[in-house]
Design a protein around this motif. Structure first.
Motif, mmCIF file in Angstrom:
data_model
loop_
_atom_site.group_PDB
_atom_site.id
_atom_site.type_symbol
_atom_site.label_atom_id
_atom_site.label_comp_id
_atom_site.label_asym_id
_atom_site.label_seq_id
_atom_site.Cartn_x
_atom_site.Cartn_y
_atom_site.Cartn_z
ATOM 1 N N CYS A 24 -4.719 16.487 -8.110
ATOM 2 C CA CYS A 24 -5.471 15.311 -8.560
ATOM 3 C C CYS A 24 -4.539 14.125 -8.758
ATOM 4 C CB CYS A 24 -6.204 15.602 -9.877
ATOM 5 S SG CYS A 24 -7.572 16.725 -9.689
ATOM 6 N N LEU A 25 -3.351 14.420 -9.280
ATOM 7 C CA LEU A 25 -2.383 13.357 -9.528
ATOM 8 C C LEU A 25 -1.909 12.749 -8.213
ATOM 9 C CD1 LEU A 25 -1.510 12.577 -12.346
ATOM 10 C CD2 LEU A 25 0.515 13.954 -12.062
ATOM 11 N N LYS A 26 -1.640 13.624 -7.245
ATOM 12 C CA LYS A 26 -1.175 13.144 -5.939
ATOM 13 C C LYS A 26 -2.211 12.247 -5.299
ATOM 14 C CE LYS A 26 0.962 17.157 -4.354
ATOM 15 N NZ LYS A 26 1.768 18.011 -3.496
ATOM 16 N N ALA A 59 5.391 1.462 -4.845
ATOM 17 C CA ALA A 59 6.550 0.735 -5.363
ATOM 18 C C ALA A 59 7.594 1.689 -5.926
ATOM 19 C CB ALA A 59 6.104 -0.262 -6.429
ATOM 20 N N ILE A 60 7.148 2.717 -6.652
ATOM 21 C CA ILE A 60 8.101 3.677 -7.207
ATOM 22 C C ILE A 60 8.769 4.458 -6.086
ATOM 23 C CG2 ILE A 60 8.364 5.770 -8.595
ATOM 24 C CD1 ILE A 60 6.152 4.811 -10.380
ATOM 25 N N ARG A 61 7.964 4.909 -5.113
ATOM 26 C CA ARG A 61 8.509 5.717 -4.018
ATOM 27 C C ARG A 61 9.541 4.967 -3.212
ATOM 28 N NH1 ARG A 61 2.619 7.933 -2.626
ATOM 29 N NH2 ARG A 61 2.844 10.028 -3.465
ATOM 30 N N ASN A 62 9.400 3.650 -3.165
ATOM 31 C CA ASN A 62 10.333 2.887 -2.348
ATOM 32 C C ASN A 62 11.380 2.160 -3.158
ATOM 33 O OD1 ASN A 62 9.405 3.180 0.547
ATOM 34 N ND2 ASN A 62 7.516 2.824 -0.570
ATOM 35 N N PHE A 89 6.194 15.464 -7.885
ATOM 36 C CA PHE A 89 5.724 15.432 -6.510
ATOM 37 C C PHE A 89 6.374 14.247 -5.854
ATOM 38 C CE2 PHE A 89 2.687 11.885 -6.498
ATOM 39 C CZ PHE A 89 2.348 11.756 -7.833
ATOM 40 N N ASP A 90 6.134 14.155 -4.558
ATOM 41 C CA ASP A 90 6.902 13.172 -3.828
ATOM 42 C C ASP A 90 6.226 11.814 -3.885
ATOM 43 O OD1 ASP A 90 8.002 12.854 -0.435
ATOM 44 O OD2 ASP A 90 8.930 12.270 -2.336
#
Lengths: 242, 241
Positions: free
Chosen positions: B187-189, A236-239, B240-241
């Protein structure tokens, strides 16, 4: 001035288009978009351009080609999924970062052999790829050229900025909404989750029972094709949904 | 700047923080010079660079560079004033630059969109520089007189060049989040990809206890209340992405 922005070499890229005088905020229809991308491509010495829209959370359709001038055979041989893979790989730059052109051979680890072979056979040797995201829309732009080492970083960086402007202004019918967008309540629950609230805390905040909150979150997980609430929240955040 | 090495004496905490402060001020000085150059390109009067910190549903503006430094320029004051939220939201609403001006004069560029002025009888342009999801920075210039398509594009690219390259894209001096180690970030990713602690441990070849420890570290470093919050903060900050 920093050379990363620099000038674009001998050719200048004309990005003007006829302003629709009747509207304060002009939009680009498909023809204008195609025309613009053709001009941008030519301006940077690329032979081909391809714009792909990556759609979140849809089970069957993960990406859709918006405009391109690729030959259909090549598109079929390479496939949309592989194109999306290029856009999401480390070869792709984000908005504002200097362009990183690469060659076809670099894709050997990322794409299956037949896809790379198809690209080479059909004159896609030099590439520059960019990922753009505004709110819920996520696009990839791939420029390619039939000769190696033709795409220069400075020129492509400028071109990528223009692509960003162009894509921000496309007509609504060119852009695909993601299916099953979240309802307001589902969005709210995910928002509170992203603020570190537990189900019980969110229930108190929203004035409903914990079961209700869990049910909203479960629906959100389903709609976003996620496996658990962490993934749903991240998607949801990424989009740009929350 | 202090050199870290076997022969250099270990700096006391106070000296170290002074070194960090000087480093921040120096890079802020470099940023100010570059903003000045962009300001000249646009033939603008004042400039301001601010970080946009995204929470859930709200945005916070934090000034970083100012044309009137060490004072606060009228431009910055205007943008931080009563309509700060609305202004920040409008600025970050799209990747395209936003302009505001009095009256209906059509600007030379067709690409910029028009937004409500943060104060009456003013004009200016704001370049959105999104880095994280929803957050990032904005570069604001007041009363620009040169706004054709080419200049706009050029200026916007230069503005992106103001941010620290790669990694943490925030401008220096933002007082932002401390660096996470490579393992902690991994780990977060993986948590964001929907893996449980056990799965993360298996994937990375660690014990579950270690994986949980890395996640606990990130929670603490990012000042979060739990790991979900940590993931959200990291995503929004563009770690991060």
């Amino acid at each position: 001035m920093d050379s990363a922005a620099g000038n674009c070499g001998q050719m200048s890229i004309d990005i003007s288009f006829t302003l629709d005088q009747s509207s304060a905020e002009p939009v680009l229809e498909r023809e204008q978009l195609v025309d613009l991308f053709s001009r941008i491509s030519t301006g940077i010495g690329a032979d081909y351009y391809l714009v792909i829209q990556c759609l979140p959370g849809r089970a069957n359709e993960t990406s859709r080609i918006l405009v391109c001038n690729w030959v259909f055979d090549v598109l079929e041989s390479v496939g949309r999924d592989n194109l999306a893979r290029i856009v999401q790989s480390q070869f792709s730059t984000r908005l504002g970062a200097p362009a990183k052109p690469f060659v076809c051979e670099d894709l050997a680890g990322l794409l299956p052999e037949r896809a790379v072979a198809a690209l080479v056979r059909n004159g896609h040797l030099d590439f520059a790829c960019q990922q753009l995201q505004f709110g819920q829309a996520r696009y990839g732009v791939i420029f390619s050229s039939a000769e190696k080492e033709t795409l220069g970083s400075a020129a492509v960086s400028r071109a990528q900025m223009m692509c960003c402007y162009a894509l921000s202004r496309i007509a609504p019918d060119l852009y695909v909404e993601c299916a099953d967008p979240l309802s307001e309540r589902e969005r709210e629950c995910l928002r509170w989750v992203s603020e570190g609230k537990t189900t019980d805390e969110a229930a108190v905040i929203l004035g409903v029972s914990s079961n209700t909150v869990n049910s909203y979150i479960t629906h959100a997980i389903q709609k976003l094709s996620a496996t658990n609430r962490a993934m749903a929240m991240a998607t949801a955040i990424r989009n740009g949904l929350i | 700047m202090g050199r870290v090495g076997a022969l250099a004496p270990r700096l006391e905490w106070e000296e170290a923080s002074t070194v960090r402060r000087i480093a921040r001020e120096n890079s802020a000085g470099r940023q100010a010079k570059r903003m000045q150059a962009i300001s000249v390109l646009l033939e603008a009067t004042e400039f301001s660079l601010m970080n946009v910190l995204a929470g859930a549903g709200s945005l916070r503006l934090v000034p970083v560079v100012d044309s009137a430094a060490p004072q606060m320029s009228p431009l910055t004051q205007m943008c931080l004033g009563g309509h700060a939220q609305a202004f920040a939201k409008a600025a970050m609403a799209s990747a395209v630059p936003a302009i505001w001006h009095e009256g209906d004069a059509r600007p030379e560029t067709c690409w910029a969109r028009r937004i409500a002025p943060p104060a009456p009888r003013s004009s200016g342009i704001v370049f959105p520089l999104p880095t994280g999801h929803g957050g990032g920075s904005i570069a604001i210039f007041s009363a620009p007189r040169r706004l054709d398509d080419e200049t706009l594009c050029q200026a916007h690219l230069e503005c992106f060049g103001l941010l620290k390259p790669a990694g943490n894209a925030k401008p220096a001096g933002s007082g932002s989040l401390p660096a996470l180690s490579k393992r902690e970030l991994e780990c977060l990713k993986l948590t964001a990809d929907g893996l449980t602690s056990e799965e993360i441990a298996t994937r990375l070849g660690l014990s579950v206890h270690t994986a949980n420890q890395y996640l606990a570290n990130t929670t603490q470093k990012l000042n979060a209340v739990n790991r979900m919050h940590a993931v959200a903060k990291a995503l929004r900050a563009g770690l991060f992405d």
